[in-house]
Design an enzyme around this catalytic site. Structure first.
Site, short mmCIF file in Angstrom:
data_model
loop_
_atom_site.label_atom_id
_atom_site.label_comp_id
_atom_site.label_asym_id
_atom_site.label_seq_id
_atom_site.Cartn_x
_atom_site.Cartn_y
_atom_site.Cartn_z
CB SER A 14 -0.92 0.01 1.22
OG SER A 14 -1.62 1.24 1.30
CB THR A 61 -7.29 -2.23 0.12
OG1 THR A 61 -6.82 -2.61 -1.18
CG2 THR A 61 -6.39 -2.85 1.19
CE LYS A 65 -11.09 -1.92 -2.74
NZ LYS A 65 -10.80 -1.32 -4.06
CG ASN A 86 -13.17 2.72 -1.87
OD1 ASN A 86 -14.31 3.20 -1.96
ND2 ASN A 86 -12.11 3.35 -2.34
N GLY A 136 -11.74 -9.93 -13.58
CA GLY A 136 -11.94 -10.06 -12.14
C GLY A 136 -13.37 -9.73 -11.74
N GLY A 139 -14.43 -6.69 -5.37
CA GLY A 139 -15.04 -5.42 -5.02
C GLY A 139 -14.67 -4.29 -5.96
CB ALA A 140 -11.48 -3.19 -7.49
CG LEU A 215 -8.26 -0.76 -10.99
CD1 LEU A 215 -8.42 -0.63 -12.50
CD2 LEU A 215 -9.53 -1.32 -10.37
N GLY A 238 -2.60 1.87 -11.72
CA GLY A 238 -3.66 2.32 -10.85
C GLY A 238 -3.36 3.54 -10.00
#
Length: 257
Positions: A14, A61, A65, A86, A136, A139-140, A215, A238
């Site tokens: 992160s 993250t 999420k 998020n 994918g 959540g994103a 991302l 991202g």
């Protein structure tokens, strides 16, 4: 001192703490700090809330999420529609409201990217002409799909297993890639420390007319992006989305609404 932070697991990849710490220093914000809270399981979240009485906001993250939803008191309508959170705003009374700033970060960064690539054209028209593959289903991806729908961009979801309205990677053909020129990786494949991983799409069918948006932002150039560049495709990581969603998070935490 107000405390903000990030939950997820792992968090070694992160950039959020660095981003907000630099923001606070640059803007003279002296009553706030930003910390990382790696939770091996989302069931530890109530313990975090109890142990941090000055916590006023969290970013969320991978992989929480969606898993975080039962721990919230309410959802902003956009987050409810997307089905993923998020950003958590913690009120003075301890109430916890879930938001989604990924939608904003993705949309703003997509427009900025296309504006840089197509300086002489109408970006809105060019974007609407695209069709997308969304790699994918986490959540994103939900925020990305909601943004694509609002931008009137047709898309196909791609995952490891075929399902209703979803293809598997093995089902991607040359014809599908020719038609779908915007390819968005919403998976963690290629993220540090597993930097050699990448989504298994048929890269041999990529062209100079493709746009690969990853991302993942650590490393700054993933194998997914490298393989796209090798075929002359436009690529983006991202980081712009991170910056956009981070600023939206700060706006949410400090809103009077």
């Amino acid at each position: 001192m107000r405390i903000f932070g990030l939950i997820g697991f792992p968090l070694s990849h992160s950039f959020s703490k660095k981003y907000f710490t630099e923001k606070f220093s640059r803007e003279g914000i002296t009553d706030a700090s930003y910390e990382l809270f790696p939770l091996q399981t989302i069931s530890l979240l109530p313990d975090l809330f109890r142990s941090q009485p000055h916590l006023r906001g969290l970013n969320v993250t991978i992989p929480y999420k969606q898993a975080v939803l039962p721990y919230l008191d309410q959802l902003h309508p956009a987050a409810a529609r997307i089905g993923a959170v998020n950003v958590i705003r913690i009120g003075e009374n301890g109430s916890k409201t879930g938001y989604n700033s990924d939608y904003f970060g993705f949309t703003s960064s997509l427009f900025e990217w296309f504006s840089q690539v197509h300086k002489d054209g109408s970006v809105e028209d060019i974007i609407k002409q695209c069709k997308a593959l969304v790699l994918g289903t986490g959540g994103a991806s939900k925020a990305v799909k909601a943004a694509l729908e609002d931008l009137q961009i047709n898309y196909i979801s791609v995952s490891r297993q075929p399902a209703q309205n979803q293809l598997s990677y093995d089902q991607l053909t040359e014809a599908i890639l020719k038609e779908h020129t915007l390819i968005i990786n919403t998976t963690p494949l290629g993220m540090s420390p597993d930097t050699q991983n990448f989504p298994p799409i048929p890269y041999q069918y990529l062209t100079t007319g493709h746009y690969l948006y990853d991302l993942v932002y650590n490393p700054e150039e993933t194998v997914f992006m490298q393989k796209g560049k090798d075929k002359g495709a436009f690529v983006l990581n991202g980081l712009p989305m991170l910056y956009g969603q981070a600023e939206k998070s700060w706006e949410i935490w400090n809103s009077n609404e």
